[in-house]
Motif scaffolding. Structure first.
Motif, PDB file in Angstrom:
ATOM      1  N   PHE A 113       0.781  -1.242   0.000  1.00  0.00           N
ATOM      2  CA  PHE A 113       0.000   0.000   0.000  1.00  0.00           C
ATOM      3  C   PHE A 113       0.812   1.292   0.000  1.00  0.00           C
ATOM      4  CE2 PHE A 113      -2.995  -2.997   2.322  1.00  0.00           C
ATOM      5  CZ  PHE A 113      -3.719  -3.294   1.174  1.00  0.00           C
ATOM      6  N   HIS A 114       2.084   1.228   0.375  1.00  0.00           N
ATOM      7  CA  HIS A 114       2.855   2.462   0.448  1.00  0.00           C
ATOM      8  C   HIS A 114       3.124   3.017  -0.957  1.00  0.00           C
ATOM      9  CE1 HIS A 114       5.720   5.473   1.555  1.00  0.00           C
ATOM     10  NE2 HIS A 114       6.736   4.851   1.002  1.00  0.00           N
ATOM     11  N   ARG A 115       2.542   4.154  -1.253  1.00  0.00           N
ATOM     12  CA  ARG A 115       2.648   4.813  -2.572  1.00  0.00           C
ATOM     13  C   ARG A 115       2.243   3.878  -3.709  1.00  0.00           C
ATOM     14  NH1 ARG A 115       7.957   8.720  -1.650  1.00  0.00           N
ATOM     15  NH2 ARG A 115       7.231   9.502   0.345  1.00  0.00           N
ATOM     16  N   GLN A 116       1.295   2.998  -3.407  1.00  0.00           N
ATOM     17  CA  GLN A 116       0.803   2.059  -4.421  1.00  0.00           C
ATOM     18  C   GLN A 116      -0.602   2.481  -4.829  1.00  0.00           C
ATOM     19  OE1 GLN A 116       1.916  -0.706  -6.046  1.00  0.00           O
ATOM     20  NE2 GLN A 116       3.954  -0.067  -5.397  1.00  0.00           N
ATOM     21  N   HIS A 117      -0.695   3.565  -5.601  1.00  0.00           N
ATOM     22  CA  HIS A 117      -2.013   4.102  -5.929  1.00  0.00           C
ATOM     23  C   HIS A 117      -2.665   3.389  -7.104  1.00  0.00           C
ATOM     24  CE1 HIS A 117      -0.786   7.079  -3.110  1.00  0.00           C
ATOM     25  NE2 HIS A 117       0.204   7.485  -3.880  1.00  0.00           N
ATOM     26  N   ASP A 118      -1.935   2.527  -7.755  1.00  0.00           N
ATOM     27  CA  ASP A 118      -2.498   1.816  -8.909  1.00  0.00           C
ATOM     28  C   ASP A 118      -2.645   0.319  -8.639  1.00  0.00           C
ATOM     29  OD1 ASP A 118       0.132   1.130  -8.793  1.00  0.00           O
ATOM     30  OD2 ASP A 118       0.649   1.774 -10.830  1.00  0.00           O
ATOM     31  N   GLY A 119      -2.310  -0.126  -7.424  1.00  0.00           N
ATOM     32  CA  GLY A 119      -2.456  -1.539  -7.073  1.00  0.00           C
ATOM     33  C   GLY A 119      -1.457  -2.444  -7.760  1.00  0.00           C
ATOM     34  N   LYS A 120      -0.357  -1.878  -8.235  1.00  0.00           N
ATOM     35  CA  LYS A 120       0.601  -2.667  -9.007  1.00  0.00           C
ATOM     36  C   LYS A 120       1.265  -3.759  -8.154  1.00  0.00           C
ATOM     37  CE  LYS A 120       4.138  -2.039 -12.491  1.00  0.00           C
ATOM     38  NZ  LYS A 120       5.121  -1.124 -13.042  1.00  0.00           N
ATOM     39  N   ALA A 121       1.768  -3.382  -6.979  1.00  0.00           N
ATOM     40  CA  ALA A 121       2.480  -4.353  -6.141  1.00  0.00           C
ATOM     41  C   ALA A 121       1.576  -5.511  -5.738  1.00  0.00           C
ATOM     42  CB  ALA A 121       3.043  -3.663  -4.899  1.00  0.00           C
ATOM     43  N   ILE A 122       0.320  -5.194  -5.538  1.00  0.00           N
ATOM     44  CA  ILE A 122      -0.592  -6.261  -5.092  1.00  0.00           C
ATOM     45  C   ILE A 122      -1.152  -7.061  -6.272  1.00  0.00           C
ATOM     46  CG2 ILE A 122      -2.880  -5.138  -4.913  1.00  0.00           C
ATOM     47  CD1 ILE A 122      -2.766  -6.165  -1.883  1.00  0.00           C
ATOM     48  N   GLY A 123      -0.824  -6.625  -7.470  1.00  0.00           N
ATOM     49  CA  GLY A 123      -1.145  -7.428  -8.658  1.00  0.00           C
ATOM     50  C   GLY A 123      -2.472  -7.134  -9.332  1.00  0.00           C
ATOM     51  N   ILE A 124      -3.069  -5.947  -9.048  1.00  0.00           N
ATOM     52  CA  ILE A 124      -4.381  -5.677  -9.663  1.00  0.00           C
ATOM     53  C   ILE A 124      -4.362  -4.443 -10.573  1.00  0.00           C
ATOM     54  CG2 ILE A 124      -5.648  -6.796  -7.776  1.00  0.00           C
ATOM     55  CD1 ILE A 124      -6.266  -4.015  -6.657  1.00  0.00           C
ATOM     56  N   ALA A 125      -3.171  -3.923 -10.861  1.00  0.00           N
ATOM     57  CA  ALA A 125      -3.103  -2.726 -11.708  1.00  0.00           C
ATOM     58  C   ALA A 125      -3.681  -3.020 -13.086  1.00  0.00           C
ATOM     59  CB  ALA A 125      -1.657  -2.260 -11.836  1.00  0.00           C
ATOM     60  N   CYS A 126      -4.229  -2.001 -13.697  1.00  0.00           N
ATOM     61  CA  CYS A 126      -4.813  -2.170 -15.022  1.00  0.00           C
ATOM     62  C   CYS A 126      -4.997  -0.790 -15.601  1.00  0.00           C
ATOM     63  CB  CYS A 126      -6.154  -2.872 -14.862  1.00  0.00           C
ATOM     64  SG  CYS A 126      -7.391  -2.414 -16.044  1.00  0.00           S
ATOM     65  N   ASP A 127      -4.515  -0.553 -16.780  1.00  0.00           N
ATOM     66  CA  ASP A 127      -4.733   0.753 -17.390  1.00  0.00           C
ATOM     67  C   ASP A 127      -5.645   0.584 -18.590  1.00  0.00           C
ATOM     68  OD1 ASP A 127      -4.751   3.396 -17.863  1.00  0.00           O
ATOM     69  OD2 ASP A 127      -2.583   3.629 -18.050  1.00  0.00           O
ATOM     70  N   ASP A 128      -6.734   1.272 -18.541  1.00  0.00           N
ATOM     71  CA  ASP A 128      -7.769   1.125 -19.548  1.00  0.00           C
ATOM     72  C   ASP A 128      -7.745   2.363 -20.443  1.00  0.00           C
ATOM     73  OD1 ASP A 128     -10.806  -0.300 -19.756  1.00  0.00           O
ATOM     74  OD2 ASP A 128     -10.666   1.780 -20.409  1.00  0.00           O
ATOM     75  N   LYS A 129      -7.682   2.128 -21.737  1.00  0.00           N
ATOM     76  CA  LYS A 129      -7.582   3.238 -22.687  1.00  0.00           C
ATOM     77  C   LYS A 129      -8.737   4.211 -22.521  1.00  0.00           C
ATOM     78  CE  LYS A 129      -5.220   1.766 -26.765  1.00  0.00           C
ATOM     79  NZ  LYS A 129      -5.560   0.417 -27.164  1.00  0.00           N
ATOM     80  N   GLU A 130      -9.917   3.647 -22.270  1.00  0.00           N
ATOM     81  CA  GLU A 130     -11.096   4.486 -22.237  1.00  0.00           C
ATOM     82  C   GLU A 130     -11.330   5.108 -20.860  1.00  0.00           C
ATOM     83  OE1 GLU A 130     -14.406   2.683 -24.578  1.00  0.00           O
ATOM     84  OE2 GLU A 130     -15.506   3.336 -22.814  1.00  0.00           O
ATOM     85  N   MET A 131     -11.302   4.284 -19.833  1.00  0.00           N
ATOM     86  CA  MET A 131     -11.689   4.766 -18.499  1.00  0.00           C
ATOM     87  C   MET A 131     -10.504   5.134 -17.621  1.00  0.00           C
ATOM     88  SD  MET A 131     -14.908   2.767 -16.967  1.00  0.00           S
ATOM     89  CE  MET A 131     -16.389   2.394 -17.848  1.00  0.00           C
ATOM     90  N   GLY A 132      -9.281   4.880 -18.068  1.00  0.00           N
ATOM     91  CA  GLY A 132      -8.117   5.217 -17.245  1.00  0.00           C
ATOM     92  C   GLY A 132      -7.756   4.091 -16.301  1.00  0.00           C
ATOM     93  N   PRO A 133      -6.792   4.345 -15.414  1.00  0.00           N
ATOM     94  CA  PRO A 133      -6.262   3.278 -14.568  1.00  0.00           C
ATOM     95  C   PRO A 133      -7.155   2.942 -13.375  1.00  0.00           C
ATOM     96  CG  PRO A 133      -5.194   5.337 -14.022  1.00  0.00           C
ATOM     97  CD  PRO A 133      -6.110   5.633 -15.180  1.00  0.00           C
TER      98      PRO A 133
END
Ligand SMILES: [Zn+2]
Length: 478
Positions: A318-338
């Protein structure tokens, strides 16, 4: 048929519209449970505001229906299909510091200043006058049009929830309760509580920690999942480090990281406080999370077994993990954003529960069940369980849908501006309609005064919005 000049039709009714808007704004329609009764579930003010719009609609020849005071509608037109226009008559409390009285609805420098002027009573009256224009011009409609008035948008949306239990869902529609040109996509929203009970902790096989620096007794940060916490505090019991050493180490950490915080030693315990910057969970990276910054410090110490697991788990995921990358749920969507992740609440009790309250906003290309399963797996590593406190699915209308193409065309015709469609991370009232979008009333470039002191709408914008809504009603229902 001759071409209708919608702007001119709106301008012709300007005096009448302004008089009605002002009278409507003068009713203080704030949620008031103390005056709630049968038929007025949210109190007398909101009831009066609802009665006011129903009277205007009745006088304009529309048929009206009140649904227990939770919501009401006014209808015109004929046909199988139903077009919905959803707005709300309740307002948030006025607060202090106004330069003209919040319920006087005075016109100052071409603006109507009042609580509810832009959110959402001004646009509600614009929609009513738009329907009046279509009716008074005697234009033939092949569909029914329903103006639906909610009463609890600013609190819990109990209005629409109750209303749609018994009333017909429109085929399509819009809500004049956000921004122009048009919001067609909204991220999914979740509030999740991640909890490790003392028993769940104890059931794990944890390697004992040799000579810990300190024992973490309590930690607390944040009050709401949808805000970045701006304050955090923890209490430590010094073990192999002295209280003074711990306090000095914290002071050095704060200076080195450019943060603000303080530590003091009291009664053999070290109290540490961290300050951050609170922002809305929609863009957590714009703030400074006092809670996770404090946990980052704690993760650098050698703590007691449970404290250490808690701090290092939080630090890693959770530390500076605003996109959920470390926890494995990051996703960047072209239309709706991350996908965005905000750790809004953190609680730790050495002998009780350890809790993270997180707000996750996700695009429709990353389904809830998919990322939730990944999250649950990670949480299980440290004996945390997940509870869904709130979940709103992503909401989206296909950009090719006639609702969108029609509203875009109308907007462009009335303003001469291109009607770019917008995807957002928040939730608008428009999502209460199965096929619904947010359409106005705030024009691009205008400051948003909703929920603030000196809330206002420009008279010219109110007239323009009325013209746009009138043409929209006609084009959608003709
Ligand atoms: Zn609103």
């Amino acid at each position: 048929m001759t071409r209708v000049d919608w702007q001119q039709e709106a301008e012709k009714r300007k005096d009448e519209l302004l008089a009605a808007v002002r009278e409507f704004l003068q009713i203080k329609s704030v949620l008031d449970p103390t005056t709630a009764r049968d038929g007025a579930p949210f109190g007398e003010g909101i009831r009066q505001a609802l009665d006011y719009v129903l009277t205007v609609c009745k006088e304009a020849g529309m048929t009206v229906k009140d649904v227990g005071g939770y919501a009401a509608h006014a209808e015109l037109g004929e046909g199988e299909e139903l077009i919905g226009i959803l707005s709300h008559v309740d307002v948030v409390p006025e607060g202090d510091g106004w330069s003209s009285p919040p319920y006087a609805a005075e016109i100052v420098d071409g603006k109507i200043v009042a609580r509810g002027a832009i959110d959402d009573k001004g646009p509600t009256m614009a929609a009513i006058f738009a329907a009046k224009i279509v009716k008074e011009l005697g234009l033939p409609l092949s569909k029914r049009v329903r103006l639906i008035f909610g009463t609890d948008e600013e609190s819990n949306w109990r209005c629409v929830r109750t209303y749609f239990q018994t009333e017909e869902m429109p085929t399509m529609g819009f809500s004049p309760d956000a921004d122009f040109p048009l919001i067609y996509a909204e991220k999914g929203l979740t509030d999740l509580m991640l909890t490790q009970t003392a028993a769940a902790y104890a059931a794990q096989q944890i390697t004992p920690v040799d000579r810990p620096d300190a024992r973490l007794l309590t930690l607390s940060a944040g009050l709401r999942m949808n805000m970045v916490p701006d304050k955090a505090e923890a209490v430590l019991e010094p073990l192999s480090m002295t209280g003074q050493e711990l306090a000095e180490r914290f002071g050095a950490y704060v200076r080195e990281m450019g943060l603000s915080g303080a530590a003091d030693v009291r009664g053999g315990q070290v109290h540490v406080q961290m300050e951050g910057v609170s922002v809305h969970a929609m863009n957590p990276s714009l703030g400074v999370n006092a809670g996770t910054e404090l946990l980052h410090f704690l993760a650098g110490l050698t703590l007691d077994e449970r404290g250490q697991q808690f701090a290092r788990f939080a630090d890693r995921y959770f530390h500076r993990q605003h996109d959920g990358k470390a926890i494995g749920i990051a996703c960047d969507d072209k239309e709706m954003g991350p996908l965005t992740l905000n750790t809004g609440i953190i609680r730790y009790e050495a002998d009780g529960d350890a809790v993270f309250g997180v707000n996750i906003r996700y695009p429709h290309s990353q389904p809830f069940e998919r990322w939730k399963a990944i999250l649950e797996q990670r949480l299980a590593e440290a004996a945390f369980s997940l509870a869904v406190v709130e979940h709103l699915e992503p909401h989206r209308v296909d950009p090719q849908h006639p609702l969108i193409t029609t509203l875009q065309r109308v907007y462009t015709e009335q303003t001469g501006q291109e009607a770019e469609i917008i995807a957002i991370g928040g939730a608008t009232y428009g999502r209460s309609l199965d096929v619904g979008v947010a359409f106005g009333p705030l024009f691009p470039g205008r400051p948003d005064s909703a929920h603030q002191r000196d809330e206002h709408i420009l008279v010219d914008d109110l007239i323009k919005a009325t013209a746009i809504y009138a043409q929209a009603i006609y084009e959608l229902a003709k």
